[in-house]
Structures are given as C-alpha cells and as structure tokens.
Design an enzyme around this catalytic site. Structure first.
Site, PDB file in Angstrom:
ATOM      1  N   GLY A 250      49.625 -35.781 -15.386  1.00  0.00           N
ATOM      2  CA  GLY A 250      50.944 -36.219 -14.919  1.00  0.00           C
ATOM      3  C   GLY A 250      51.985 -36.169 -16.013  1.00  0.00           C
ATOM      4  O   GLY A 250      53.137 -35.767 -15.783  1.00  0.00           O
ATOM      5  N   ASP A 251      51.599 -36.563 -17.227  1.00  0.00           N
ATOM      6  CA  ASP A 251      52.521 -36.490 -18.364  1.00  0.00           C
ATOM      7  C   ASP A 251      52.888 -35.039 -18.657  1.00  0.00           C
ATOM      8  O   ASP A 251      54.039 -34.725 -19.000  1.00  0.00           O
ATOM      9  CB  ASP A 251      51.877 -37.112 -19.609  1.00  0.00           C
TER      10      ASP A 251
END
Length: 301
Positions: A250-251
C-alpha cells in the site's frame, strides 16, 4: 519537495522457518532486517523511482540510529528528530506455517519533540507534498493529523493521507489531495460489508463528497478504483504475479501515485503507476524497484 512522516518507525526483524512451535526452541532458516514504517516505505520506493523526498519523524536509541542509517543507505534524505530517551521499536515478524507478529511499543514522544516537528513543517511551501501515513502512537495527541493539516492549511500543501478509521474521517474536512484506504477499511468506515466493485465505487464517492479530492481504493487481486476530483471513475486490473510480501504494498502504491502524477500532472497516470508499484512490492521479497515497476506497468489496463 515531498515530505513523509513516520511517527513511530521500527526495525522489522523478519524470521523465516518451516513451522513455529509455541513453547519450544525454534530455529530459523533465514533472517532479514529492514527499516520499517509507512512513511519510510514511501520515501524508499520514491527513491527507487528516482523521485527525491525527505523522511521526517522520531527516532530514539541505537535502534533509531540504525533505522536512519538504513534509510540513508537507500539514498533517501532524512531529517528525523532524535529523542533523548527510550529506543525505537523492533517488530518481530515470524513467517512460518502460521504467520505471527510481535510489534514493539516505541518511545514516548514529548510535547517538546512534537513542537520541533511542527517547526520543521512550518517551512513547507505551496506545491510541496506531505504524506501522513500510519497509526498514531499512544503518547501523541490522537488528533495530530488534524493539527498538522490545520497548521499548514493556508500554505497550499498537497496532503496525502494513508490511515484508517476515525483518524481518516476527521481529516476529510481539510480536503486532502489523496486518500487510499483498501476495500476492507472502506467498509469499516461505514459499517458495511462491500461485496463487489460497484459497492466500492458507491462508498468511495461518499469519501469524496465528505472532502477528499481524490480517492483510491485498493482491492488486492480485484484491482483498484480511482474517484478523481471531477467525480470521474477509473478502474484497473492487477498485473500477473505471485504475492510474496504484503508489507509495504500500500505504501508503494502511494509512492507510485506520487511519481506518476509528478511525471505528467495527470491523476490517471498517478493511479496507473501506483497500481504497478504496489504490485511490484507485493510480488517481491522487498520493496518495488524501478525496472520491475515499469515491467508490470505494461500490464495495467
């Protein structure tokens, strides 16, 4: 300039073994150590994509020194605040027949240290991007994201917020440039179970109506959805690959979005590169590399 904040960074100690037997001596097959934290991951992947950023946050003790050394080793610029007491946390992640984690608590963050961070943020100027990512440590004000965004509201800084629950809902009034919950987190925000992409789009639009300028919802193997500032809806597939690592995907998507958006000024290009970058990290043992990202980008439709 792009700035990332990691309030509670960690050394992630990853241990791999065939099986984990509770109450017995276990021997690992492999061990790895990484500098962890959502903002740090964003900065590392940005650097891999040849986009410069500055990593901010708090570190303490010998573990804090090692976190900073490792982040700089990746080529990232850092401006962490060194706390006088305590030590940055160590998170133990056991990857065996059943995966287990032990996450450290981290050091106390004083009001003086927080004020020092505020002063650093006061130097941001119009057009800068600030990534606020992750949970808020128990020793900090629960509304710290709101305080930061309120403080910088008149500076025309683009806020990218990657958090969940009340922390996310409370910042929507400050019109963040981008938010990125996954579909499970989106359902939890509204107390519903989302069963298909149409329902995801419906509730993602609610977040835009509540103040977010752009909303990306990641849906793991089912692709992703973008609701842009004009209310347009864009959906994507996911490139083909074997998931090896969910940590940092996600990052990485956030980092890819920033890089793609800065390359062309188009939200859709940011979305597309974000999908490829998140997938590249998911399909790798570590974080996404530029070559692999652009290899996967050809598959994103």
């Amino acid at each position: 300039m792009i700035y990332t904040i990691t309030f509670n960074p960690a050394l992630d100690y990853i241990v791999k073994m065939d099986e984990f037997n509770l109450g017995h001596v276990n021997r690992s097959n492999n061990e790895f150590v990484y500098a962890g934290g959502k903002g740090i991951n964003v900065s590392i992947v940005l650097n891999n994509l040849e986009v410069k950023s500055k990593a901010l946050g708090f570190i303490a003790g010998f573990t804090g020194d090692e976190i900073e050394r490792r982040v700089r080793e990746f080529g990232c610029h850092t401006e962490f605040i060194k706390l006088k007491e305590g030590m940055s946390r160590i998170n133990v992640k056991i990857k065996a027949d059943v995966e287990s984690e032990i996450n450290g608590g981290g050091p106390d963050i004083s009001s003086e240290a927080l004020e020092e961070l505020y002063k650093k943020l006061d130097t941001l100027t119009a057009g800068d991007i600030l990534v606020l990512a992750g949970s808020i440590p128990k020793t900090m004000p629960t509304d710290v994201y709101e305080r930061i965004m309120e403080r910088l509201q008149e500076k025309d800084v683009k806020f990218i917020v990657d958090t969940t629950g009340e922390s996310l809902l409370k910042v929507l009034k400050y019109n963040p440039f981008l938010i990125k919950p996954n579909h499970h987190e989106l359902g939890e925000l509204f107390g519903v179970r989302l069963n298909n992409k149409e329902e995801v789009i419906e509730y993602a639009k609610k977040l835009k109506d509540m103040g977010a300028q752009n909303v990306i919802i990641s849906m793991a193997g089912d692709g992703a959805v973008l609701i842009d500032s004009n209310g347009g809806v864009t959906t994507s597939n996911v490139p083909k690959g074997v998931v090896k690592n969910s940590v940092g995907a996600g990052d990485s998507m956030v980092a890819g979005f920033i890089a793609g958006y800065l390359n062309s000024g188009k939200i859709e290009d940011g979305f597309k590169l974000g999908v490829a970058t998140g997938s590249a990290s998911a399909f790798s043992e570590g974080l996404a590399t530029k070559d692999y990202v652009y290899e996967l980008l050809e598959q994103v439709k």
